[in-house]
Design an enzyme around this catalytic site. Structure first.
Site, PDB file in Angstrom:
ATOM      1  N   TYR A 155       0.832  -1.218   0.000  1.00 48.03           N
ATOM      2  CA  TYR A 155       0.000   0.000   0.000  1.00 48.03           C
ATOM      3  C   TYR A 155       0.866   1.267   0.000  1.00 48.03           C
ATOM      4  O   TYR A 155       0.616   2.194  -0.776  1.00 48.03           O
ATOM      5  CB  TYR A 155      -0.885  -0.051   1.243  1.00 48.03           C
ATOM      6  CG  TYR A 155      -1.881   1.070   1.390  1.00 48.03           C
ATOM      7  CD1 TYR A 155      -3.045   1.108   0.626  1.00 48.03           C
ATOM      8  CD2 TYR A 155      -1.671   2.081   2.325  1.00 48.03           C
ATOM      9  CE1 TYR A 155      -3.968   2.137   0.791  1.00 48.03           C
ATOM     10  CE2 TYR A 155      -2.596   3.101   2.497  1.00 48.03           C
ATOM     11  CZ  TYR A 155      -3.743   3.121   1.722  1.00 48.03           C
ATOM     12  OH  TYR A 155      -4.652   4.137   1.891  1.00 48.03           O
ATOM     13  N   LYS A 159       0.903   4.003  -2.972  1.00 51.12           N
ATOM     14  CA  LYS A 159       0.481   5.379  -2.701  1.00 51.12           C
ATOM     15  C   LYS A 159       1.626   6.372  -2.940  1.00 51.12           C
ATOM     16  O   LYS A 159       1.391   7.491  -3.418  1.00 51.12           O
ATOM     17  CB  LYS A 159      -0.060   5.511  -1.280  1.00 51.12           C
ATOM     18  CG  LYS A 159      -1.401   4.784  -1.062  1.00 51.12           C
ATOM     19  CD  LYS A 159      -2.490   5.282  -1.995  1.00 51.12           C
ATOM     20  CE  LYS A 159      -3.898   4.993  -1.484  1.00 51.12           C
ATOM     21  NZ  LYS A 159      -4.938   5.324  -2.480  1.00 51.12           N
TER      22      LYS A 159
HETATM   23  N1  LIG Z   1      -9.966   6.076   5.233  1.00 54.93           N
HETATM   24  C1  LIG Z   1      -8.788   6.675   5.372  1.00 54.93           C
HETATM   25  O1  LIG Z   1      -8.452   7.240   6.431  1.00 54.93           O
HETATM   26  C2  LIG Z   1      -7.833   6.712   4.211  1.00 54.93           C
HETATM   27  C3  LIG Z   1      -6.526   7.167   4.452  1.00 54.93           C
HETATM   28  C4  LIG Z   1      -5.643   7.284   3.402  1.00 54.93           C
HETATM   29  C5  LIG Z   1      -6.066   6.929   2.128  1.00 54.93           C
HETATM   30  N2  LIG Z   1      -7.327   6.442   1.925  1.00 54.93           N
HETATM   31  C6  LIG Z   1      -7.694   6.064   0.554  1.00 54.93           C
HETATM   32  O2  LIG Z   1      -8.980   6.554   0.250  1.00 54.93           O
HETATM   33  C7  LIG Z   1      -9.590   5.671  -0.701  1.00 54.93           C
HETATM   34  C8  LIG Z   1     -10.967   5.266  -0.198  1.00 54.93           C
HETATM   35  O3  LIG Z   1     -10.824   4.589   1.031  1.00 54.93           O
HETATM   36  P1  LIG Z   1     -12.016   4.377   2.079  1.00 54.93           P
HETATM   37  O4  LIG Z   1     -11.423   4.609   3.415  1.00 54.93           O
HETATM   38  O5  LIG Z   1     -13.220   5.118   1.656  1.00 54.93           O
HETATM   39  O6  LIG Z   1     -12.217   2.797   1.945  1.00 54.93           O
HETATM   40  P2  LIG Z   1     -13.532   1.906   1.776  1.00 54.93           P
HETATM   41  O7  LIG Z   1     -13.043   0.524   1.923  1.00 54.93           O
HETATM   42  O8  LIG Z   1     -14.620   2.389   2.676  1.00 54.93           O
HETATM   43  O9  LIG Z   1     -13.972   2.205   0.265  1.00 54.93           O
HETATM   44  C9  LIG Z   1     -13.251   1.734  -0.831  1.00 54.93           C
HETATM   45  C10 LIG Z   1     -14.224   1.459  -1.947  1.00 54.93           C
HETATM   46  O10 LIG Z   1     -13.489   1.003  -3.091  1.00 54.93           O
HETATM   47  C11 LIG Z   1     -14.168  -0.111  -3.623  1.00 54.93           C
HETATM   48  N3  LIG Z   1     -13.238  -0.928  -4.393  1.00 54.93           N
HETATM   49  C12 LIG Z   1     -12.298  -1.788  -3.918  1.00 54.93           C
HETATM   50  N4  LIG Z   1     -11.636  -2.343  -4.948  1.00 54.93           N
HETATM   51  C13 LIG Z   1     -12.165  -1.830  -6.078  1.00 54.93           C
HETATM   52  C14 LIG Z   1     -11.906  -2.001  -7.448  1.00 54.93           C
HETATM   53  N5  LIG Z   1     -10.927  -2.821  -7.898  1.00 54.93           N
HETATM   54  N6  LIG Z   1     -12.646  -1.308  -8.345  1.00 54.93           N
HETATM   55  C15 LIG Z   1     -13.624  -0.469  -7.935  1.00 54.93           C
HETATM   56  N7  LIG Z   1     -13.918  -0.277  -6.645  1.00 54.93           N
HETATM   57  C16 LIG Z   1     -13.197  -0.942  -5.722  1.00 54.93           C
HETATM   58  C17 LIG Z   1     -14.759  -0.824  -2.424  1.00 54.93           C
HETATM   59  O11 LIG Z   1     -15.805  -1.716  -2.802  1.00 54.93           O
HETATM   60  C18 LIG Z   1     -15.225   0.362  -1.598  1.00 54.93           C
HETATM   61  O12 LIG Z   1     -16.519   0.764  -1.945  1.00 54.93           O
HETATM   62  C19 LIG Z   1      -8.629   4.522  -0.900  1.00 54.93           C
HETATM   63  O13 LIG Z   1      -7.810   4.775  -2.033  1.00 54.93           O
HETATM   64  C20 LIG Z   1      -7.788   4.571   0.356  1.00 54.93           C
HETATM   65  O14 LIG Z   1      -6.537   3.971   0.177  1.00 54.93           O
HETATM   66  C21 LIG Z   1      -8.212   6.313   2.941  1.00 54.93           C
END
Ligand SMILES: NC(=O)c1ccc[n+]([C@@H]2O[C@H](COP(=O)([O-])OP(=O)(O)OC[C@H]3O[C@@H](n4cnc5c(N)ncnc54)[C@H](O)[C@@H]3O)[C@@H](O)[C@H]2O)c1
Length: 303
Positions: A155, A159
Site C-alpha cells: 500500500y 500510494k
Molecule cells: N480512510 C482513510 O483514512 C484513508 C486514508 C488514506 C487513504 N485512503 C484512501 O482513500 C480511498 C478510499 O478509502 P475508504 O477509506 O473510503 O475505503 P472503503 O473501503 O470504505 O472504500 C473503498 C471502496 O473502493 C471499492 N473498491 C475496492 N476495490 C475496487 C476495485 N478494484 N474497483 C472499484 N472499486 C473498488 C470498495 O468496494 C469500496 O466501496 C482509498 O484509495 C484509500 O486507500 C483512505
C-alpha cells in the site's frame, strides 16, 4: 463553486470517501459516474445523488485494467456527453509485514491502486485532450505513502508511486490545461475504523457523536464528508492554477505536503569513497537523518 457543466468519474465511490467525493461533486452540480465492484452500494450511491436532485449513473467494474478504465470514460461520455474530472479513489488493503506478504497480497494492492490510477488517468486524459478544454485529475494517495507505514509494503509503495505519477503528469499535462493533484485523506471508514490507535476514539465517538479535537486537529481525522471539499475545490475553476501538489485532509485540518528536497549536502573533490563518507558523516549528515512513519500525538501511541 459551480460544477454544473462538468462530468466526473469517481472510482470506488459506492461507500466511504469515494461516496462523499461523489456526493459533494454532485451537490456542486457535476454529473457523476459512480464506480464500484459492489453493485448494491454503487446503485444506492446513484439513488442517493439522484434523490438529492443530482445526476449520476453507475458503472460496476473492478478498477485496475484498461478495459475498466475505458468502460468508465465511455460511461461518462455516453451518459453525460463528456469527461472533465477523474477522481481515482478505489482501494483495498492487504496488510502484512514484509516477510509474510505474499505475491498475491502485493499484486492485488498494486493492481487496484497503482495500475488502476495509471489506466484510469490515461484513458481520461485521452478524452480530455480530444475535447481540448482542459480537465482535472485528482488521485487519492495516503499519509502511508508519504511517510511509510508498518505492515503496508504494498500500500505505501502504491500510494508513494501515485504521488510520483501526479508530479510527472502535472508536467506533461500543463499545456493541455489539465491539472493533476493528489489528496491524502484520513477519515473514519471501513478501511480505518479497526486501526488499533484510532479504535478507542472512534468507539467513543459513537456515543458522543464527535471525534475529540486531538483526532480532528492533531491526527487530522474526521468523517468522509470532512474530506470531500478539497476534491470539489480542485475540480473547480478556482483551482485552475494548482497542479502537481499533494494535499492532506481530514477532520478540521487541510495541509499541503512538501515535495522531497535535498536536506543536507556536502562536496568532495573527485567523488566520495566509503572512507571519505565515514570521515564526514557526523559533521555533515548525522543531524539531518529523517524520521519514518506517521508521527502521532503521544496520547494515541501510549494507549
Ligand atoms: N480512510 C482513510 O483514512 C484513508 C486514508 C488514506 C487513504 N485512503 C484512501 O482513500 C480511498 C478510499 O478509502 P475508504 O477509506 O473510503 O475505503 P472503503 O473501503 O470504505 O472504500 C473503498 C471502496 O473502493 C471499492 N473498491 C475496492 N476495490 C475496487 C476495485 N478494484 N474497483 C472499484 N472499486 C473498488 C470498495 O468496494 C469500496 O466501496 C482509498 O484509495 C484509500 O486507500 C483512505
Amino acid at each position: 463553486m459551480d460544477l454544473s457543466n462538468k462530468v466526473a468519474v469517481v472510482t470506488g465511490s459506492g461507500q466511504g470517501l469515494g461516496l462523499a467525493y461523489a456526493r459533494d461533486l454532485a451537490a456542486h452540480g457535476a454529473a457523476v459516474v459512480i464506480n464500484d465492484v459492489n453493485k448494491t452500494t454503487a446503485d444506492s450511491a446513484v439513488a442517493d445523488i439522484v434523490d438529492a436532485g443530482g445526476r449520476a449513473v453507475a458503472v460496476v467494474a473492478p478498477v485496475g485494467s484498461t478495459e475498466t478504465a475505458r468502460a468508465l470514460v465511455r460511461g461518462a461520455v455516453e451518459a453525460f456527453g463528456r469527461l472533465d474530472i477523474m477522481v481515482t479513489n478505489a482501494g483495498i488493503l492487504r496488510d502484512k509485514v514484509l516477510w509474510k506478504m505474499t505475491d498475491d497480497d502485493f499484486d492485488a494492492v498494486i493492481d487496484v491502486h497503482l495500475r488502476g490510477t495509471f489506466t484510469c488517468v490515461r484513458e481520461a486524459v485521452l478524452t480530455m485532450r480530444e475535447q481540448g478544454d482542459g480537465g482535472r485529475i485528482i488521485c487519492i494517495g495516503s499519509p502511508a505513502g508519504q511517510r511509510g507505514n508498518f505492515g503496508q509494503t504494498n500500500y505505501s509503495g502504491a500510494k508513494a508511486a501515485i504521488v510520483g505519477m501526479v508530479r510527472t503528469w502535472a508536467m506533461e499535462l500543463v499545456r493541455a490545461g489539465i491539472t493533476a493533484n493528489a489528496v491524502c485523506p484520513v477519515a473514519v471508514t471501513a478501511m480505518t475504523e479497526t486501526v488499533p490507535i484510532f479504535a478507542p476514539y472512534i468507539e467513543a465517538a459513537r456515543t458522543t457523536g464527535a471525534l475529540p479535537p486531538i483526532m480532528r486537529r492533531e491526527v487530522g481525522m474526521g468523517s468522509p464528508e470532512d474530506a470531500a471539499g478539497i476534491v470539489s475545490f480542485l475540480a473547480s475553476e478556482s483551482a485552475s492554477g494548482i497542479t502537481g501538489q499533494a494535499f492532506s485532509v481530514g477532520g478540521d485540518r487541510l495541509a499541503l505536503w512538501s515535495h522531497p528536497e535535498l536536506t543536507a549536502q556536502s562536496f568532495h573533490d573527485n567523488g566520495w569513497s566509503a572512507d571519505d563518507i565515514a570521515g564526514r558523516w557526523t559533521a555533515d549528515f548525522d543531524a539531518a537523518l529523517q524520521t519514518v512513519g506517521e508521527q502521532f500525538p503521544a496520547e494515541l501511541t501510549a494507549k
